[in-house]
Design a protein around this motif. Structure first.
Motif, PDB file in Angstrom:
ATOM      1  N   VAL A  27     -37.579  11.201  -6.640  1.00  0.00           N
ATOM      2  CA  VAL A  27     -36.599   9.481  -6.791  1.00  0.00           C
ATOM      3  C   VAL A  27     -36.926   8.715  -5.794  1.00  0.00           C
ATOM      4  N   GLN A  31     -34.146   2.952  -7.690  1.00  0.00           N
ATOM      5  CA  GLN A  31     -34.485   3.666  -8.853  1.00  0.00           C
ATOM      6  C   GLN A  31     -33.282   3.636  -9.660  1.00  0.00           C
ATOM      7  N   PRO A  34     -31.077   9.202 -12.297  1.00  0.00           N
ATOM      8  CA  PRO A  34     -31.165   9.899 -13.794  1.00  0.00           C
ATOM      9  C   PRO A  34     -29.779  10.429 -14.096  1.00  0.00           C
ATOM     10  N   ASP A  35     -29.811  10.315 -15.638  1.00  0.00           N
ATOM     11  CA  ASP A  35     -28.553  10.701 -16.181  1.00  0.00           C
ATOM     12  C   ASP A  35     -28.255  12.000 -15.974  1.00  0.00           C
ATOM     13  N   LYS A 129     -31.642  21.249 -14.507  1.00  0.00           N
ATOM     14  CA  LYS A 129     -32.158  20.151 -14.817  1.00  0.00           C
ATOM     15  C   LYS A 129     -31.799  18.768 -13.778  1.00  0.00           C
ATOM     16  N   GLU A 133     -34.526  16.602 -11.629  1.00  0.00           N
ATOM     17  CA  GLU A 133     -34.574  15.048 -11.837  1.00  0.00           C
ATOM     18  C   GLU A 133     -34.302  14.446 -10.589  1.00  0.00           C
ATOM     19  N   TYR A 134     -33.392  15.006  -9.703  1.00  0.00           N
ATOM     20  CA  TYR A 134     -33.129  14.344  -8.379  1.00  0.00           C
ATOM     21  C   TYR A 134     -33.922  14.718  -7.270  1.00  0.00           C
TER      22      TYR A 134
END
Length: 200
Positions: A27, A31, A34-35, A129, A133-134
């Motif tokens: 990331v 940006q 991410p949730d 997760k 994602e981070y």
């Protein structure tokens, strides 16, 4: 031949990450964050769940942490103090662990927080997760999200694990800037601490 070269170039561009920071390959600052949701957590002596969409504060500070990490132990008082300093000022501090050691799971987190006077929420994501994602690589590692949940800062809390030698307060400076509607002067630093083991 020209068509083949163009096709290979297009494929390379598609394969390359759309977002990547200097020290984060997943990331980037600017940006959309991410949730994340449904992360079991504890706050004080109460069980809770971390859902990004349910956080009402204008600024979210997301910290990747781990009980076993000696560098986290060096920062734990600073993290507690930071969360208390910004409590009620439009800032929500949440910590998440993604390690699979028994000492890092939620039951151990509950024990870890006892007696520390921590007011922040500390969760555990067994799926890892959120870590993937981070692009989380170290503990502790911090992300500052603004009201629109855009990443505005990511990296270290400050410039020295030894509190007595700290001369730069990256995280606090970033949060203060975002609260004022300004861009942080320093937007990314290299996180340093214990490596995170993400199972692919």
């Amino acid at each position: 031949m020209r068509t083949t070269i163009l096709s290979l170039t297009a494929l390379a561009l598609v394969a390359a990450p759309v977002f990547a920071g200097k020290f984060n390959t997943v990331v980037s600052v600017g940006q959309k964050a991410p949730d994340f949701s449904g992360i079991p957590a504890v706050q004080g002596d109460k069980d809770t769940t971390i859902n990004l969409k349910d956080i009402k504060e204008d600024v979210v500070v997301l910290c990747f942490s781990a009980n076993h990490c000696p560098v986290v132990h060096q920062y734990e008082d600073r993290m507690v103090d930071f969360a208390k300093k910004y409590e009620g000022k439009g800032v929500k501090f949440v910590a998440v662990c993604v390690e699979h050691r028994d000492e890092d799971r939620l039951p151990a987190i509950k024990e870890y927080l006892k007696g520390k006077g921590a007011s922040y929420t500390y969760g555990y994501d067994d799926s890892q997760k959120i870590g993937r994602e981070y692009g989380a690589t170290n503990t502790p590692q911090f992300f500052v999200l603004d009201k629109s949940r855009t990443i505005r800062y990511m990296g270290a809390m400050d410039n020295n694990a030894n509190e007595g030698k700290v001369t730069k307060h990256y995280l606090a400076d970033a949060v203060d800037a975002v609260l004022k509607g300004e861009s942080p002067e320093v937007q990314e630093t290299q996180p340093k601490g214990c490596g995170i083991n993400l199972n692919k």
